[in-house]
Motif scaffolding. Structure first.
Motif, PDB file in Angstrom:
ATOM      1  N   THR A  14       0.895  -1.188  -0.107  1.00  0.00           N
ATOM      2  CA  THR A  14      -0.171   0.127   0.085  1.00  0.00           C
ATOM      3  C   THR A  14       0.896   1.184   0.006  1.00  0.00           C
ATOM      4  O   THR A  14       2.042   1.317   0.313  1.00  0.00           O
ATOM      5  CB  THR A  14      -0.824  -0.076   1.167  1.00  0.00           C
ATOM      6  OG1 THR A  14      -0.112   0.175   2.520  1.00  0.00           O
ATOM      7  CG2 THR A  14      -1.837  -0.978   1.392  1.00  0.00           C
ATOM      8  N   ALA A  15       0.334   2.394  -0.227  1.00  0.00           N
ATOM      9  CA  ALA A  15       0.987   3.817  -0.091  1.00  0.00           C
ATOM     10  C   ALA A  15       1.924   3.861   1.242  1.00  0.00           C
ATOM     11  O   ALA A  15       3.153   4.300   0.948  1.00  0.00           O
ATOM     12  CB  ALA A  15      -0.147   4.739  -0.370  1.00  0.00           C
ATOM     13  N   ARG A  16       1.412   3.551   2.301  1.00  0.00           N
ATOM     14  CA  ARG A  16       1.711   3.687   3.584  1.00  0.00           C
ATOM     15  C   ARG A  16       3.098   2.885   3.788  1.00  0.00           C
ATOM     16  O   ARG A  16       4.048   3.105   4.442  1.00  0.00           O
ATOM     17  CB  ARG A  16       1.068   3.647   4.754  1.00  0.00           C
ATOM     18  CG  ARG A  16       0.134   2.315   5.093  1.00  0.00           C
ATOM     19  CD  ARG A  16      -1.237   2.516   5.957  1.00  0.00           C
ATOM     20  NE  ARG A  16      -0.715   3.073   7.042  1.00  0.00           N
ATOM     21  CZ  ARG A  16      -1.123   2.663   8.282  1.00  0.00           C
ATOM     22  NH1 ARG A  16      -1.462   1.386   8.377  1.00  0.00           N
ATOM     23  NH2 ARG A  16      -0.834   3.485   9.325  1.00  0.00           N
ATOM     24  N   GLN A  17       2.825   1.671   3.239  1.00  0.00           N
ATOM     25  CA  GLN A  17       3.639   0.479   3.231  1.00  0.00           C
ATOM     26  C   GLN A  17       4.952   0.673   2.365  1.00  0.00           C
ATOM     27  O   GLN A  17       6.138   0.380   2.789  1.00  0.00           O
ATOM     28  CB  GLN A  17       3.074  -0.941   2.891  1.00  0.00           C
ATOM     29  CG  GLN A  17       2.295  -1.699   4.044  1.00  0.00           C
ATOM     30  CD  GLN A  17       1.498  -2.737   3.482  1.00  0.00           C
ATOM     31  OE1 GLN A  17       1.358  -2.999   2.020  1.00  0.00           O
ATOM     32  NE2 GLN A  17       0.776  -3.380   4.490  1.00  0.00           N
ATOM     33  N   ASN A  18       4.676   1.415   1.259  1.00  0.00           N
ATOM     34  CA  ASN A  18       5.677   1.745   0.298  1.00  0.00           C
ATOM     35  C   ASN A  18       6.775   2.816   1.118  1.00  0.00           C
ATOM     36  O   ASN A  18       7.782   2.787   0.996  1.00  0.00           O
ATOM     37  CB  ASN A  18       5.212   2.557  -0.712  1.00  0.00           C
ATOM     38  CG  ASN A  18       5.213   1.489  -2.035  1.00  0.00           C
ATOM     39  OD1 ASN A  18       6.080   1.219  -2.844  1.00  0.00           O
ATOM     40  ND2 ASN A  18       4.102   1.000  -2.190  1.00  0.00           N
ATOM     41  N   VAL A  19       5.974   3.613   1.862  1.00  0.00           N
ATOM     42  CA  VAL A  19       6.849   4.947   2.484  1.00  0.00           C
ATOM     43  C   VAL A  19       7.481   4.212   3.689  1.00  0.00           C
ATOM     44  O   VAL A  19       8.495   4.600   3.989  1.00  0.00           O
ATOM     45  CB  VAL A  19       5.874   5.891   2.874  1.00  0.00           C
ATOM     46  CG1 VAL A  19       6.708   7.042   3.617  1.00  0.00           C
ATOM     47  CG2 VAL A  19       5.103   6.531   1.665  1.00  0.00           C
ATOM     48  N   ALA A  20       6.906   3.322   4.479  1.00  0.00           N
ATOM     49  CA  ALA A  20       7.375   2.981   5.743  1.00  0.00           C
ATOM     50  C   ALA A  20       8.255   1.794   5.539  1.00  0.00           C
ATOM     51  O   ALA A  20       9.093   1.626   6.380  1.00  0.00           O
ATOM     52  CB  ALA A  20       6.174   2.223   6.620  1.00  0.00           C
ATOM     53  N   LEU A  21       8.606   1.036   4.502  1.00  0.00           N
ATOM     54  CA  LEU A  21       9.233  -0.069   4.201  1.00  0.00           C
ATOM     55  C   LEU A  21      10.793   0.478   4.390  1.00  0.00           C
ATOM     56  O   LEU A  21      11.584  -0.478   5.279  1.00  0.00           O
ATOM     57  CB  LEU A  21       9.251  -0.510   2.791  1.00  0.00           C
ATOM     58  CG  LEU A  21      10.126  -1.810   2.398  1.00  0.00           C
ATOM     59  CD1 LEU A  21       9.546  -2.901   3.124  1.00  0.00           C
ATOM     60  CD2 LEU A  21      10.013  -2.221   0.962  1.00  0.00           C
ATOM     61  N   GLY A  22      11.378   1.399   3.744  1.00  0.00           N
ATOM     62  CA  GLY A  22      12.679   1.874   4.160  1.00  0.00           C
ATOM     63  C   GLY A  22      13.183   1.971   5.619  1.00  0.00           C
ATOM     64  O   GLY A  22      14.127   1.492   6.266  1.00  0.00           O
ATOM     65  N   LEU A  23      12.235   2.755   6.419  1.00  0.00           N
ATOM     66  CA  LEU A  23      12.446   2.773   7.803  1.00  0.00           C
ATOM     67  C   LEU A  23      12.287   1.553   8.665  1.00  0.00           C
ATOM     68  O   LEU A  23      13.270   1.591   9.419  1.00  0.00           O
ATOM     69  CB  LEU A  23      11.130   3.813   8.227  1.00  0.00           C
ATOM     70  CG  LEU A  23      10.964   5.277   7.745  1.00  0.00           C
ATOM     71  CD1 LEU A  23       9.737   5.749   8.175  1.00  0.00           C
ATOM     72  CD2 LEU A  23      12.094   6.003   8.120  1.00  0.00           C
ATOM     73  N   MET A  24      11.619   0.621   8.183  1.00  0.00           N
ATOM     74  CA  MET A  24      11.448  -0.498   8.989  1.00  0.00           C
ATOM     75  C   MET A  24      12.828  -1.437   8.547  1.00  0.00           C
ATOM     76  O   MET A  24      13.579  -2.040   9.419  1.00  0.00           O
ATOM     77  CB  MET A  24      10.365  -1.472   8.641  1.00  0.00           C
ATOM     78  CG  MET A  24       9.136  -0.877   9.232  1.00  0.00           C
ATOM     79  SD  MET A  24       7.548  -1.647   9.047  1.00  0.00           S
ATOM     80  CE  MET A  24       7.155  -1.746   7.433  1.00  0.00           C
TER      81      MET A  24
END
Length: 509
Positions: A356-366
């Motif tokens: 999802t959009a938020r998962q795309n954005v959060a992936l690098g952080l995690m």
């Protein structure tokens, strides 16, 4: 107990009988792979045809040949067919067993390659009036080959080893010959080791050939890429003196490229170029298609490794490190760590379709920063709200418009808190109605003090948001001026001529 006899081992390795058996192994593998590739290509096309009368027979074929052991198939052709009154010779049995089994494996590979070609390619071919058969041969299959080639190469390596199964029907390939030599000399250890050496040699030679073929096709693909990547084949020009008037500033230099250059198959896409970007600066790179602007941008984070020169990120070399034996190339893992400091937004969005959009954005952080999932998702929501997508956090890329996808890409690039953002033609893949959405987000970033290097054709945006304008042509940096000087009447003639051409086209504000 017999020990290892080196002399006997070397004798087996150099034996003419082994060499002849190795030749038999090679031609049988080539013939069987050819049968499997030709038949598998037909099956792959049938599987993707969408016609049930083609698809179901192909699926049945795969079900049978993938669901039963290869050795059982070989023995069936060798023993069962004669019982049915269909005797086959030894060679025909071997080629039929190996080739038909390989066809089932190749069918899936070809199907995957064909499915990897975007539907837009088929539509473009149809718009030219090409018949489906011509479009397949001239447009679709050549592109699919780039996907098919690596697994095809691996399959052939497997085929070389799979010929050993023919020893069960007394076919005189390498394994069968080593069995005969082992029995006649009572030296099984040395005989089988000798055969293993021959297999290793054959596989090693093929590995070298396969690597060459993969590089060749990858190079061809890069040379045929869009002109906007700066890879167009243009005649090299002589040394060009750029007009450079970089404003004096006490701000820290964030990115410094020194003498970076890049060529593709002997064609200079980027001649030695310097570029300095200070914190808070917005540098817009303009130029005609094929001018080298995207190649320059891609060297700034070493996605495109320069042939010469270096890039410094906050005073640290991206590509080189000092060791006890002098300067050496950084390992890729170190480049990856430094590269995290530079965010990049691609012209084709490059979002991960399964997130999802938020998962795309959060992936690098995690994955890269080790941020806990809940916190990473919370940060992602904040970043998406910042680009006016707070209501699209759970949407997948396919559910978003082009402008929305690009804004998700901007949020993802910002998620790593980079010291600078690189934009490679961020609006070129958008329709006019959504260009403004992305330019507004980028303008907001510029007003907030973000450091950005932007390759674009949007002159209106450049005049409004840029601090400096860099102009590229034929792989050279022709101009690097403050925005007011770049659009002044005394700007370099080549840049003014470029503006006259672009001004004739409608530009987004």
């Amino acid at each position: 107990m017999q020990g290892f006899d080196l002399q006997a081992f070397l004798g087996f390795v150099s034996s003419p009988l082994m060499a002849k058996a190795a030749w038999v192994t090679i031609w049988v593998a080539v013939a069987a792979q050819t049968i499997g590739t030709v038949l598998g290509t037909g099956l792959g096309v049938a599987l993707t045809s969408g016609r049930p009368w083609l698809t179901w027979p192909a699926r049945t074929y795969l079900w049978v040949f993938k669901g039963t052991p290869l050795l059982a198939q070989i023995l069936f052709f060798y023993s069962a067919l004669p019982q049915l009154g269909l005797p086959l010779g030894l060679i025909a049995t071997g080629l039929l067993g190996l080739g038909l089994n390989e066809a089932a494996r190749m069918a899936d590979i070809v199907r995957s390659g064909l499915m990897a070609v975007p539907d837009t390619q088929r539509e473009a071919a149809a718009s030219l009036g090409l018949r489906p058969s011509v479009a397949f041969r001239k447009v679709i299959l050549p592109q699919a080959v780039r996907t098919i080639l690596p697994p095809l190469g691996n399959n052939f390596a497997y085929m070389i080893k799979a010929t050993s199964l023919l020893a069960t029907i007394s076919f005189a390939e390498l394994l069968r010959m080593s069995q005969q030599l082992a029995q006649s000399t009572a030296r099984p250890l040395e005989a089988y080791l000798g055969a293993s050496v021959w297999y290793l040699v054959l596989i090693s030679v093929w590995t070298v050939i396969q690597k060459y073929l993969e590089r060749h096709f990858a190079l061809k693909e890069s040379m045929e890429a869009s002109d906007d990547t700066g890879r167009a084949m243009r005649a090299p020009t002589g040394k060009v003196e750029a007009r450079v008037e970089v404003p004096r500033s006490s701000a820290e230099v964030v990115i410094e490229a020194t003498g970076v250059s890049k060529s593709f198959s002997g064609h200079m896409a980027l001649h030695p170029t310097d570029l300095e970007v200070r914190r808070g600066e917005v540098v817009v790179v303009l130029g005609p298609s094929g001018s080298g602007k995207s190649t320059l941008l891609r060297t700034l984070n070493w996605i495109e490794a320069a042939d010469d020169g270096d890039v410094w990120i906050e005073g640290k070399s991206l590509a080189w490190t000092e060791g006890r034996n002098g300067r050496r190339r950084r390992p890729e893992r170190e480049i990856d760590r430094i590269r995290q400091r530079i965010g990049m937004v691609f012209q084709n969005f490059a979002l991960f379709p399964t997130y999802t959009a938020r998962q795309n954005v959060a992936l690098g952080l995690m994955r890269l920063r080790g941020v806990k999932r809940a916190e990473a998702l919370s940060r992602a929501d904040d970043l998406l709200a910042r680009v006016s997508l707070g209501d699209k956090t759970e949407a997948f890329p396919i559910e978003l418009s082009g402008g929305q996808r690009q804004r998700v890409a901007i949020a993802r690039a910002m998620s790593m808190e980079p010291v600078a953002l690189l934009f490679d033609e961020p609006t070129s893949a958008l329709d006019p109605e959504t260009v403004g959405e992305v330019l507004t987000s980028m303008t907001d970033l510029a007003k907030a003090g973000a450091t950005m290097v932007i390759v674009t054709h949007e002159l209106g945006f450049a005049k409004k948001a840029a601090d400096r304008i860099v102009f590229m042509e034929d792989g050279h940096k022709i101009m690097d001026l403050p925005v007011d000087r770049a659009f002044a009447p005394d700007a370099p003639p080549r840049f003014r001529a470029f503006l006259e051409l672009v001004d004739a086209k409608p530009q987004s504000a």
